[in-house]
Motif scaffolding. Structure first.
Motif, PDB file in Angstrom:
ATOM      1  N   ALA A 191       0.830  -1.203   0.000  1.00 55.96           N
ATOM      2  CA  ALA A 191       0.000   0.000   0.000  1.00 55.96           C
ATOM      3  C   ALA A 191       0.864   1.252   0.000  1.00 55.96           C
ATOM      4  N   ARG A 192       1.986   1.197   0.735  1.00 56.24           N
ATOM      5  CA  ARG A 192       2.882   2.353   0.765  1.00 56.24           C
ATOM      6  C   ARG A 192       3.486   2.623  -0.613  1.00 56.24           C
ATOM      7  N   GLU A 196       3.105   5.941  -3.008  1.00 59.56           N
ATOM      8  CA  GLU A 196       4.257   6.683  -3.521  1.00 59.56           C
ATOM      9  C   GLU A 196       4.178   6.844  -5.039  1.00 59.56           C
ATOM     10  N   LEU A 197       3.763   5.788  -5.742  1.00 54.60           N
ATOM     11  CA  LEU A 197       3.635   5.860  -7.199  1.00 54.60           C
ATOM     12  C   LEU A 197       2.562   6.855  -7.619  1.00 54.60           C
ATOM     13  N   GLU A 198       1.438   6.863  -6.899  1.00 52.16           N
ATOM     14  CA  GLU A 198       0.369   7.813  -7.226  1.00 52.16           C
ATOM     15  C   GLU A 198       0.840   9.256  -7.024  1.00 52.16           C
ATOM     16  N   ALA A 199       1.588   9.503  -5.945  1.00 56.56           N
ATOM     17  CA  ALA A 199       2.103  10.852  -5.700  1.00 56.56           C
ATOM     18  C   ALA A 199       3.087  11.271  -6.788  1.00 56.56           C
ATOM     19  N   LEU A 204       4.422  14.313 -12.054  1.00 59.93           N
ATOM     20  CA  LEU A 204       4.760  14.290 -13.478  1.00 59.93           C
ATOM     21  C   LEU A 204       3.674  14.942 -14.318  1.00 59.93           C
ATOM     22  N   GLU A 205       2.421  14.723 -13.958  1.00 58.22           N
ATOM     23  CA  GLU A 205       1.327  15.337 -14.711  1.00 58.22           C
ATOM     24  C   GLU A 205       1.372  16.864 -14.614  1.00 58.22           C
ATOM     25  N   GLN A 206       1.799  17.359 -13.462  1.00 59.76           N
ATOM     26  CA  GLN A 206       1.883  18.815 -13.300  1.00 59.76           C
ATOM     27  C   GLN A 206       3.003  19.424 -14.142  1.00 59.76           C
ATOM     28  N   LEU A 207       4.031  18.625 -14.484  1.00 65.07           N
ATOM     29  CA  LEU A 207       5.153  19.119 -15.279  1.00 65.07           C
ATOM     30  C   LEU A 207       4.847  19.182 -16.771  1.00 65.07           C
TER      31      LEU A 207
END
Length: 224
Positions: A191-192, A196-199, A204-207
């Motif tokens: 789950a951790r 981390e992957l979702e964050a 990356l989407e914001q870049l």
């Protein structure tokens, strides 16, 4: 009846005094407690069963159920210092094993699911408490010192020193600590990693700047 059976009866009587504050004396417990009466009779018809007087043992078991409301199969193995409180509706199946200093309240069933052969009933280890109306069904082990809450239906292994409640039974406490506390102390590593992957994906989407016309990313596939 063997000296071992007599010792178990003595311990069963002591268990009544230890667990029930309403019992004012051993004499009162011996005369008035149906759970104790059922265990005394069990010690006797278990002796007959072990010596292959199967029919007579079953007849005495049926008579015990009639007079006490507690059904114990002669094939069950029960330790000493056991306390059956109130007792009405308690059922202990043929291949059940009950350890020492176990407490069973009214309406408890140590039964089978109808799907197993051979060993069909649970093994309840020393010091377990099973509260009223709980059903423990199947050939698994309830670990030492476990507590099963009232009305629970337990179909799987119970760890030692745990508390199980619900339908189906779920472990809510382990060695005195709530499972939520244990989960926060030892989070699921999978789950951790997913979190981390979702964050990272959001970063990356914001870049990546969106296309002004159709809100999609422009990709140039032409050769340079």
């Amino acid at each position: 009846m063997t000296s071992r059976a007599l010792y178990a009866i003595k311990k069963d009587l002591e268990a009544v005094i230890r667990h029930d504050p309403a019992a004012r004396s051993k004499l009162e417990a011996a005369l008035c407690y149906s759970g104790f009466h059922a265990l005394v009779m069990y010690r006797f018809f278990r002796f007959l069963y072990v010596h292959r007087y199967f029919l007579l043992a079953r007849i005495l078991s049926a008579l015990t159920r009639f007079f006490t409301g507690i059904e114990i199969h002669p094939g069950a193995v029960i330790g000493s210092g056991v306390f059956i409180d109130h007792g009405a509706g308690v059922v202990i199946g043929e291949t059940a094993v009950v350890g020492d200093n176990v407490v069973l309240y009214q309406g408890v069933t140590l039964g089978g699911t109808g799907k197993d052969k051979g060993k069909r009933h649970p093994t309840v280890e020393d010091g377990v408490t099973i509260c009223s109306g709980a059903k423990v069904l199947g050939p698994f082990t309830v670990g030492k010192g476990a507590v099963i809450g009232a009305g629970s239906i337990v179909l799987t292994e119970v760890p030692p020193k745990s508390t199980v409640v619900g339908i189906p039974g779920q472990v809510v406490r382990m060695s005195g600590r709530r499972m939520t506390d244990l989960a926060s102390a030892s989070p699921d590593p999978n789950a951790r990693k997913i979190a981390e992957l979702e964050a990272r994906l959001q970063q990356l989407e914001q870049l990546i700047p969106p296309n002004k016309t159709n809100n999609k990313i422009d990709v140039d596939l032409t050769e340079s």
